[in-house]
Design a protein around this motif. Structure first.
Motif, PDB file in Angstrom:
ATOM      1  N   GLU A 142     -16.672  10.229  -7.888  1.00  0.00           N
ATOM      2  CA  GLU A 142     -17.645  10.417  -8.960  1.00  0.00           C
ATOM      3  C   GLU A 142     -17.206   9.711 -10.243  1.00  0.00           C
ATOM      4  N   ARG A 143     -16.007   9.114 -10.196  1.00  0.00           N
ATOM      5  CA  ARG A 143     -15.393   8.420 -11.328  1.00  0.00           C
ATOM      6  C   ARG A 143     -15.172   9.359 -12.520  1.00  0.00           C
ATOM      7  N   ASN A 144     -14.836  10.613 -12.174  1.00  0.00           N
ATOM      8  CA  ASN A 144     -14.418  11.576 -13.197  1.00  0.00           C
ATOM      9  C   ASN A 144     -12.909  11.389 -13.375  1.00  0.00           C
ATOM     10  N   LEU A 145     -12.556  10.270 -13.991  1.00  0.00           N
ATOM     11  CA  LEU A 145     -11.172   9.821 -13.990  1.00  0.00           C
ATOM     12  C   LEU A 145     -10.250  10.681 -14.839  1.00  0.00           C
ATOM     13  N   ALA A 146     -10.758  11.237 -15.925  1.00  0.00           N
ATOM     14  CA  ALA A 146      -9.915  12.058 -16.785  1.00  0.00           C
ATOM     15  C   ALA A 146      -9.426  13.295 -16.034  1.00  0.00           C
ATOM     16  N   ARG A 147     -10.349  13.977 -15.335  1.00  0.00           N
ATOM     17  CA  ARG A 147      -9.961  15.167 -14.576  1.00  0.00           C
ATOM     18  C   ARG A 147      -9.082  14.788 -13.389  1.00  0.00           C
ATOM     19  N   ALA A 148      -9.398  13.667 -12.748  1.00  0.00           N
ATOM     20  CA  ALA A 148      -8.603  13.219 -11.601  1.00  0.00           C
ATOM     21  C   ALA A 148      -7.180  12.880 -12.040  1.00  0.00           C
ATOM     22  N   LYS A 149      -7.046  12.199 -13.170  1.00  0.00           N
ATOM     23  CA  LYS A 149      -5.719  11.831 -13.691  1.00  0.00           C
ATOM     24  C   LYS A 149      -4.904  13.082 -13.995  1.00  0.00           C
ATOM     25  N   GLU A 150      -5.557  14.051 -14.618  1.00  0.00           N
ATOM     26  CA  GLU A 150      -4.870  15.301 -14.963  1.00  0.00           C
ATOM     27  C   GLU A 150      -4.361  16.005 -13.708  1.00  0.00           C
ATOM     28  N   SER A 151      -5.196  16.082 -12.680  1.00  0.00           N
ATOM     29  CA  SER A 151      -4.826  16.773 -11.438  1.00  0.00           C
ATOM     30  C   SER A 151      -3.728  16.016 -10.690  1.00  0.00           C
ATOM     31  N   LEU A 152      -3.847  14.692 -10.640  1.00  0.00           N
ATOM     32  CA  LEU A 152      -2.861  13.889  -9.907  1.00  0.00           C
ATOM     33  C   LEU A 152      -1.471  14.026 -10.500  1.00  0.00           C
ATOM     34  N   ASN A 153      -1.388  14.026 -11.818  1.00  0.00           N
ATOM     35  CA  ASN A 153      -0.082  14.050 -12.462  1.00  0.00           C
ATOM     36  C   ASN A 153       0.553  15.433 -12.498  1.00  0.00           C
ATOM     37  N   LEU A 154      -0.170  16.444 -12.013  1.00  0.00           N
ATOM     38  CA  LEU A 154       0.403  17.778 -11.859  1.00  0.00           C
ATOM     39  C   LEU A 154       1.061  17.957 -10.498  1.00  0.00           C
ATOM     40  N   LEU A 155       0.826  16.994  -9.597  1.00  0.00           N
ATOM     41  CA  LEU A 155       1.392  17.080  -8.253  1.00  0.00           C
ATOM     42  C   LEU A 155       2.865  16.680  -8.251  1.00  0.00           C
ATOM     43  N   SER A 156       3.575  17.097  -7.220  1.00  0.00           N
ATOM     44  CA  SER A 156       4.932  16.592  -7.005  1.00  0.00           C
ATOM     45  C   SER A 156       4.819  15.207  -6.364  1.00  0.00           C
ATOM     46  N   PRO A 157       5.877  14.401  -6.395  1.00  0.00           N
ATOM     47  CA  PRO A 157       5.800  13.076  -5.755  1.00  0.00           C
ATOM     48  C   PRO A 157       5.378  13.141  -4.280  1.00  0.00           C
ATOM     49  N   ASP A 158       5.929  14.085  -3.526  1.00  0.00           N
ATOM     50  CA  ASP A 158       5.568  14.216  -2.106  1.00  0.00           C
ATOM     51  C   ASP A 158       4.105  14.592  -1.939  1.00  0.00           C
ATOM     52  N   GLU A 159       3.605  15.490  -2.795  1.00  0.00           N
ATOM     53  CA  GLU A 159       2.193  15.881  -2.719  1.00  0.00           C
ATOM     54  C   GLU A 159       1.290  14.708  -3.082  1.00  0.00           C
ATOM     55  N   ALA A 160       1.710  13.916  -4.058  1.00  0.00           N
ATOM     56  CA  ALA A 160       0.917  12.752  -4.450  1.00  0.00           C
ATOM     57  C   ALA A 160       0.840  11.730  -3.317  1.00  0.00           C
ATOM     58  N   VAL A 161       1.969  11.523  -2.623  1.00  0.00           N
ATOM     59  CA  VAL A 161       1.973  10.598  -1.485  1.00  0.00           C
ATOM     60  C   VAL A 161       1.025  11.097  -0.406  1.00  0.00           C
ATOM     61  N   ALA A 162       1.081  12.389  -0.088  1.00  0.00           N
ATOM     62  CA  ALA A 162       0.195  12.964   0.934  1.00  0.00           C
ATOM     63  C   ALA A 162      -1.264  12.785   0.545  1.00  0.00           C
ATOM     64  N   ALA A 163      -1.572  12.967  -0.763  1.00  0.00           N
ATOM     65  CA  ALA A 163      -2.950  12.799  -1.225  1.00  0.00           C
ATOM     66  C   ALA A 163      -3.397  11.345  -1.092  1.00  0.00           C
ATOM     67  N   LEU A 164      -2.551  10.411  -1.526  1.00  0.00           N
ATOM     68  CA  LEU A 164      -2.907   8.993  -1.440  1.00  0.00           C
ATOM     69  C   LEU A 164      -3.208   8.579  -0.007  1.00  0.00           C
ATOM     70  N   ARG A 165      -2.450   9.112   0.927  1.00  0.00           N
ATOM     71  CA  ARG A 165      -2.616   8.727   2.324  1.00  0.00           C
ATOM     72  C   ARG A 165      -3.928   9.230   2.926  1.00  0.00           C
ATOM     73  N   GLU A 166      -4.529  10.235   2.292  1.00  0.00           N
ATOM     74  CA  GLU A 166      -5.795  10.759   2.799  1.00  0.00           C
ATOM     75  C   GLU A 166      -7.004  10.054   2.181  1.00  0.00           C
ATOM     76  N   PHE A 167      -6.776   9.293   1.107  1.00  0.00           N
ATOM     77  CA  PHE A 167      -7.883   8.646   0.407  1.00  0.00           C
ATOM     78  C   PHE A 167      -8.262   7.327   1.079  1.00  0.00           C
ATOM     79  N   PRO A 168      -9.545   6.949   1.038  1.00  0.00           N
ATOM     80  CA  PRO A 168      -9.951   5.599   1.480  1.00  0.00           C
ATOM     81  C   PRO A 168      -9.271   4.544   0.601  1.00  0.00           C
ATOM     82  N   ALA A 169      -9.292   3.288   1.054  1.00  0.00           N
ATOM     83  CA  ALA A 169      -8.545   2.218   0.390  1.00  0.00           C
ATOM     84  C   ALA A 169      -8.888   2.097  -1.096  1.00  0.00           C
ATOM     85  N   THR A 170     -10.182   2.144  -1.436  1.00  0.00           N
ATOM     86  CA  THR A 170     -10.587   1.966  -2.835  1.00  0.00           C
ATOM     87  C   THR A 170     -10.027   3.068  -3.721  1.00  0.00           C
TER      88      THR A 170
END
Length: 442
Positions: free
Chosen positions: A11-39
């Motif tokens: 939805e390009r709600n980037l401010a909320r997405a940025k806030e949520s992403l940076n609250l994750l641990s490095p391992d959690e962030a990697v797991a999240a990235l791996r579930e996302f489509p390429a874009t």
């Protein structure tokens, strides 16, 4: 959690997405990235805070790192590469496709580009490839107080300062001393008096896995890497050593199971990628299995005369294959941890032959009364004798081939359990038929 993040990204709600992403641990962030489509994968990485992004990047597989850099702009790639150790920069350039590698090199500073070129000039899988050129060195006449002052004034990262290396005017390695030893020493004592382990330096051309075992063996945070004239060119950190050993273990496990190692996490690999990694080995083992068919064809008349001989094929083939696999696995493991070297060839082969004979005699003694009861004495003698000789032969082959492979420059894991099993199948049947023909008078 990941689905909510993905929804915000889409939805390009980037401010909320940025806030949520940076609250994750490095391992959690990697797991999240791996579930996302390429874009969204690239977009999410761009939203990470700079230092956090580097921590996440270092946890990704090489394929993921290269794909991510390829999707970045040149300035973004330059920012990421600038935060990595030089050996990691070289590794990414080496692993990337030619067009991507050219882009990555262009993103580096001129000094780093030259250093990466130097690292890549060393043989693949060599100590030179993983050597970090950033290290702290002092001359032997320097006092402990002066060495500590040099450490305080250094701009190197903390991980590069745990060990101080002693070199002469020509940068030749003379020994090393830890920071703890410098702190405890009298301030006026010269470093030359504190230096130790002058002989542990590894050559740039030495195998990377062999060099990677040295930090643990000598309880060091880093070991020196030297050129042919013993001039220091860099160091191998403990973390780099661990990564090399993990990669080597993964490769050995894959090849021992009859497959090529994966270059990406299993769940990210497509079925085609998985099949491609296994196909070559299946073809190779299939060709090797033709030997078994040819053996049966040669002894076809013997088999027609005594059809009951076929009943014991599974027992003999499985026993020989298992015995050979056990021997190969034990020897490969002993070689990988440095317990066995090429000069131990005769000892290893003789030891495995003894073990194989003991196991074969044990299995033969167990099989003899059982087969005698149901098939008669002649069959009991044939099978028991075959078990003893096949186990002897299989253990001999399993102990010998990995060392022969190492001697000719092949990864010992290539002569893995499946390959040895296939070869022992054919030769084991020859032993079985020859004994049968002798006992039965055929």
């Amino acid at each position: 959690m990941h689905s909510m993040l993905l929804e915000r990204l889409q939805e390009r709600n980037l401010a909320r997405a940025k806030e949520s992403l940076n609250l994750l641990s490095p391992d959690e962030a990697v797991a999240a990235l791996r579930e996302f489509p390429a874009t969204e994968h690239v977009l999410a990485f761009r939203l990470l805070d700079k230092q956090f992004a580097i921590e996440v990047f270092e946890l990704l597989s090489e394929d993921e790192q290269v794909n991510l850099l390829e999707a970045m702009t040149s300035s973004e790639a330059a920012d990421v590469l600038a935060e990595l150790d030089l050996d990691d920069q070289a590794r990414l350039v080496d692993e990337a496709p030619a067009a991507v590698a050219k882009r990555l090199l262009a993103a580096l500073s001129a000094a780093d580009r030259a250093r990466v070129g130097t690292l890549l000039s060393y043989p693949a899988d060599s100590a030179g490839r993983i050597a970090n050129p950033h290290y702290l060195a002092v001359r032997p006449h320097v006092t402990a107080r002066e060495a500590l002052a040099t450490i305080r004034n250094s701009h190197l990262d903390a991980e590069d300062l745990g060990t101080v290396f002693v070199i002469d005017v020509d940068r030749r390695y003379l020994g090393l001393v830890s920071v703890v030893e410098l702190v405890k020493a009298p301030e006026s004592q010269q470093v030359a008096d504190l230096a130790r382990l002058p002989d542990i330096a590894v050559a740039t051309t030495e195998d990377a896995e062999t060099a990677a075992r040295l930090p643990q063996r000598h309880d060091l945070t880093a070991v020196p890497v030297v050129d042919s004239e013993r001039r220091m060119v860099g160091i191998i950190h403990t973390d780099d050593a661990i990564r090399v050993l993990e990669e080597g273990t993964s490769e050995d496990l894959a090849r021992t199971g009859g497959s090529e190692p994966l270059s990406r996490p299993y769940l990210l690999a497509t079925p085609f990628h998985l099949a491609r990694k296994r196909a070559v080995w299946l073809l190779l083992l299939g060709v090797a299995a033709v030997l078994t068919v040819n053996v049966l064809a040669v002894f076809e008349e013997t088999l027609e005369a005594v059809v009951a001989l076929a009943l014991f094929f599974p027992l003999l083939i499985d026993t020989g294959g298992n015995s050979g696999s056990q021997a190969a696995t034990v020897v490969i493991r002993a070689m990988s941890v440095g317990e066995v070297r090429l000069r131990d060839f005769v000892k290893v082969v003789w030891r495995e032959a003894q073990v194989g004979l003991m196991l074969g005699l044990m299995l033969g003694a167990i099989a003899l009364p059982v087969i005698w009861t149901f098939f008669g004495l002649e069959f009991a003698v044939i099978v028991a004798s075959s078990l003893a000789l096949i186990c002897l032969w299989a253990s001999f082959v399993g102990g010998m081939l990995p060392m022969v492979a190492k001697r000719v420059g092949i990864d010992p894991a290539v002569v893995s359990a499946p390959l040895i099993t296939t070869l022992v199948d054919a030769t084991g049947l020859i032993i079985y038929f020859l004994i049968a023909m002798s006992v039965l008078g055929l």
